[in-house]
Design a protein around this motif. Sequence first.
Motif, PDB file in Angstrom:
ATOM      1  N   GLU A 196     -14.453 -24.125  -6.480  1.00 46.84           N
ATOM      2  CA  GLU A 196     -13.460 -25.019  -7.494  1.00 46.84           C
ATOM      3  C   GLU A 196     -13.272 -24.049  -8.851  1.00 46.84           C
ATOM      4  OE1 GLU A 196     -15.371 -29.099  -8.184  1.00 46.84           O
ATOM      5  OE2 GLU A 196     -15.500 -29.319  -6.320  1.00 46.84           O
ATOM      6  N   MET A 197     -13.201 -23.740  -9.273  1.00 48.08           N
ATOM      7  CA  MET A 197     -13.071 -23.160 -10.114  1.00 48.08           C
ATOM      8  C   MET A 197     -12.410 -21.874 -10.145  1.00 48.08           C
ATOM      9  SD  MET A 197     -16.998 -23.123 -12.095  1.00 48.08           S
ATOM     10  CE  MET A 197     -16.615 -22.547 -13.765  1.00 48.08           C
ATOM     11  N   LEU A 198     -12.690 -20.969  -8.768  1.00 50.43           N
ATOM     12  CA  LEU A 198     -11.722 -20.011  -8.638  1.00 50.43           C
ATOM     13  C   LEU A 198     -10.312 -20.966  -7.949  1.00 50.43           C
ATOM     14  CD1 LEU A 198     -11.893 -17.132  -7.883  1.00 50.43           C
ATOM     15  CD2 LEU A 198     -12.836 -18.078  -6.058  1.00 50.43           C
ATOM     16  N   ASN A 199      -9.854 -21.734  -7.775  1.00 50.01           N
ATOM     17  CA  ASN A 199      -8.803 -22.220  -7.021  1.00 50.01           C
ATOM     18  C   ASN A 199      -8.471 -23.163  -8.481  1.00 50.01           C
ATOM     19  OD1 ASN A 199      -8.927 -22.002  -3.887  1.00 50.01           O
ATOM     20  ND2 ASN A 199     -10.196 -23.787  -4.606  1.00 50.01           N
ATOM     21  N   ARG A 200      -9.854 -23.541  -9.268  1.00 47.69           N
ATOM     22  CA  ARG A 200      -8.890 -23.338 -10.443  1.00 47.69           C
ATOM     23  C   ARG A 200      -7.944 -22.324 -11.686  1.00 47.69           C
ATOM     24  NH1 ARG A 200     -12.120 -27.902 -11.040  1.00 47.69           N
ATOM     25  NH2 ARG A 200     -13.879 -26.317 -12.274  1.00 47.69           N
ATOM     26  N   PHE A 201      -8.939 -21.111 -11.543  1.00 48.08           N
ATOM     27  CA  PHE A 201      -8.628 -19.700 -12.333  1.00 48.08           C
ATOM     28  C   PHE A 201      -6.788 -19.691 -11.380  1.00 48.08           C
ATOM     29  CE2 PHE A 201      -8.288 -15.671 -11.420  1.00 48.08           C
ATOM     30  CZ  PHE A 201      -8.221 -15.212 -12.627  1.00 48.08           C
ATOM     31  N   SER A 202      -7.328 -19.567  -9.636  1.00 51.80           N
ATOM     32  CA  SER A 202      -5.428 -18.966  -9.218  1.00 51.80           C
ATOM     33  C   SER A 202      -4.487 -20.167  -9.316  1.00 51.80           C
ATOM     34  CB  SER A 202      -6.281 -19.038  -7.707  1.00 51.80           C
ATOM     35  OG  SER A 202      -5.126 -18.621  -6.912  1.00 51.80           O
ATOM     36  N   ASP A 203      -4.734 -20.809  -8.879  1.00 52.75           N
ATOM     37  CA  ASP A 203      -3.458 -22.212 -10.184  1.00 52.75           C
ATOM     38  C   ASP A 203      -2.742 -22.080 -11.871  1.00 52.75           C
ATOM     39  OD1 ASP A 203      -3.708 -22.888  -7.239  1.00 52.75           O
ATOM     40  OD2 ASP A 203      -5.041 -24.565  -8.213  1.00 52.75           O
ATOM     41  N   GLU A 204      -4.162 -22.032 -12.454  1.00 52.10           N
ATOM     42  CA  GLU A 204      -3.460 -21.242 -13.463  1.00 52.10           C
ATOM     43  C   GLU A 204      -2.787 -19.733 -13.709  1.00 52.10           C
ATOM     44  OE1 GLU A 204      -5.319 -21.339 -18.031  1.00 52.10           O
ATOM     45  OE2 GLU A 204      -6.848 -21.540 -16.232  1.00 52.10           O
ATOM     46  N   LEU A 205      -3.330 -18.906 -12.750  1.00 57.75           N
ATOM     47  CA  LEU A 205      -2.685 -17.473 -13.095  1.00 57.75           C
ATOM     48  C   LEU A 205      -1.034 -17.864 -12.156  1.00 57.75           C
ATOM     49  CD1 LEU A 205      -2.830 -15.016 -14.565  1.00 57.75           C
ATOM     50  CD2 LEU A 205      -3.791 -14.342 -11.110  1.00 57.75           C
TER      51      LEU A 205
END
Length: 688
Positions: A402-411
Amino acid sequence: MGSCNEADSGSISVINDFEDSQPATPHMEQPKVVGAAAAQAPIISSYNDKIRPLLDVIDRLRLLMVMKEGIQLPTIVVVGDQSSGKSSVLESLAGVNLPRSQGICTRVPLIIRLQNHARQRPELYLEYNGKMVPVEEPQIATAINIATDEVAGPNKSISDTPLTLVVRKDGVPDLTMVDLPGITRVPVHGQPDNIYEQIRDIIMQYITPKESIILNVLSATVDFSTCESIRMSQQVDKNGERTLAVVTKVDRAPEGLVDKVTADDVNIGLGYVCVRNRIGDESYEEARKEEARLFENNAHLSCIDKSIVGVHVLAQKLVHIQANAIAKCLPDIVRNISAKLDENVSELEKMPKALTSIADATQAMMRVIQAAKESLKKLLWRGEFDEYPEDNTTHGTALFVEMLNRFSDELHNCEESNLSKDFLTEEIKGLEDAKGIGLPNFLPCEAFLRILRRKVERISYLPIKFTEKYWDYIEGVVISVVMRHSEMYYHLKVSAKGAAHNLVQKLREQSINRVKELVEMEKLTGYTCNPDYMMEWKKLMNQQDHFINQISGTNYKQPRPCSVNLQGFGEIQVEHLRQHSNVSILQQAFDLKMRMVAYWKIFKVRLVDSMALHLQYGVHNLVNNDIDEIVKELMGPDGHGLEKMLVEYPAVVAKREKLKNSIKVLKESKDSVAKIMDRIVLYDAYLV
């Protein structure tokens, strides 16, 4: 144990009805006491000899305070409004004088244990505060007042700490009752303002258990439905299945009493008993004679069925109800004691033994660290959450995704990923800054790198922020797990928390430095072997001619458009580009832009992938290798760190002692009950 009282339920108005509704009592002659003969008869028959052992074991359990272990006992609880005559009723049953005064007489729960003993001299004593005080019969009221002052204080305040009065006397019924403070709403004589709430809480504590038998004392001079004691008992015994009412002061309001006790407007399931208590200096023998005479001769009271009048009838009913309740509840009590004993023994066995040597401390510490290590492997690596099924915050593998997906979305949603803003402006400036001698159809590499470095620099805070956030989360999980496994070792728990923090902070710093290296590598040069780059660039370049024509074309009959729609970009504002008359620079800028767009897609995916692999690698090393560094820090450079573990946390010591004391009480209780179970079998056979 709601089932314990079912056999004692039902509407009961006379003693014969009670016997009909219950299993037959032992086949012995019941005292048929009427008129003046009641004054000469013993208050209860030899039936006492049959139920005394049952009551003894319950009294033994009560003395052991097994109720503090959550084991409820059958208890006759005496309640009533202030001045309803509670104490007088108990005096009539016990044949001893209890404290009397204006206001509240009973300020603490008074457990009265009546034991029929054929001896010339009565034996009385008080039990409170761990001591037993013999008392002479004439001084019993004074002794109770002194004991009450010691327990509840010399003022008029109340306490829920009980006193026990034991009365061994010839002719008394074998009964154990709990007399509670009379209900009053108005504080007097320095009583606290919340005196009603205090009394209510004590009463509710005693009458709420399903095993309790409520003896509700009502004055004949009042409307029963207005009595506070009725209201309280109805809250816990709505149908009155375990409530017996005693009507006092019948000589003051005899008219209409027969209608009040037969109408039963307040649901008294176990029925009514009307009594006349001792008045003034009457002896108990004189009081019983007067009671018999009153119910024989009074025009109103003589109409009441003789089977529900008199202290002797009250004693009979209470003995029968009590005996049946005990016999039926005792098997459940045995099961509950055994279950609680097994539970406490199991919990004590799970507790760590007191550490007495460095070797013990070392082994305990290694067990804690190994257990924590295994838990962390489950949570952070293997994705097994059986130890924390409900605590989603510890489900590390799932939360990492979940944290990795949020980071990807933010990027992907950051400013640098906005493809249409100030379209080609940065590219044109980059080309102008990189002007030099060269072939006209070659894009300067330096222009691409300058733009790439600026873009990477502007998003460099995102992977660092994500790394910090992730290691903060890892620290929380590691500390939580280590604290959980070291719960029983206070000093280890405190030291391990600090050691876990230091370890994760060290790994956090190393990880951040590694992420910074990844960012710097991306700024160094542009490179990829991913074929998607060329495919994406070519697809985007197919729109170049159309785009340039929209900006610089001269064959428009109408004003040229302010925006151009490009696949992958949407509507692009182009008015700012018409100031550039050099079509070649626009073409080069467009080409440079498409190269950067194609490469930026590769870069973002590569960065997310690299971050995922790097952080996973860090966690893998943590749970398999680095966690062992906690042991080194706990031991200290000189090995003296383990000595702290030899000192146990006071709460652990207290818990262990509490469990040991509880187990001792429960074992004694179990032994006491076991000795009487065969008598219950005989009693049940007697009832058949």
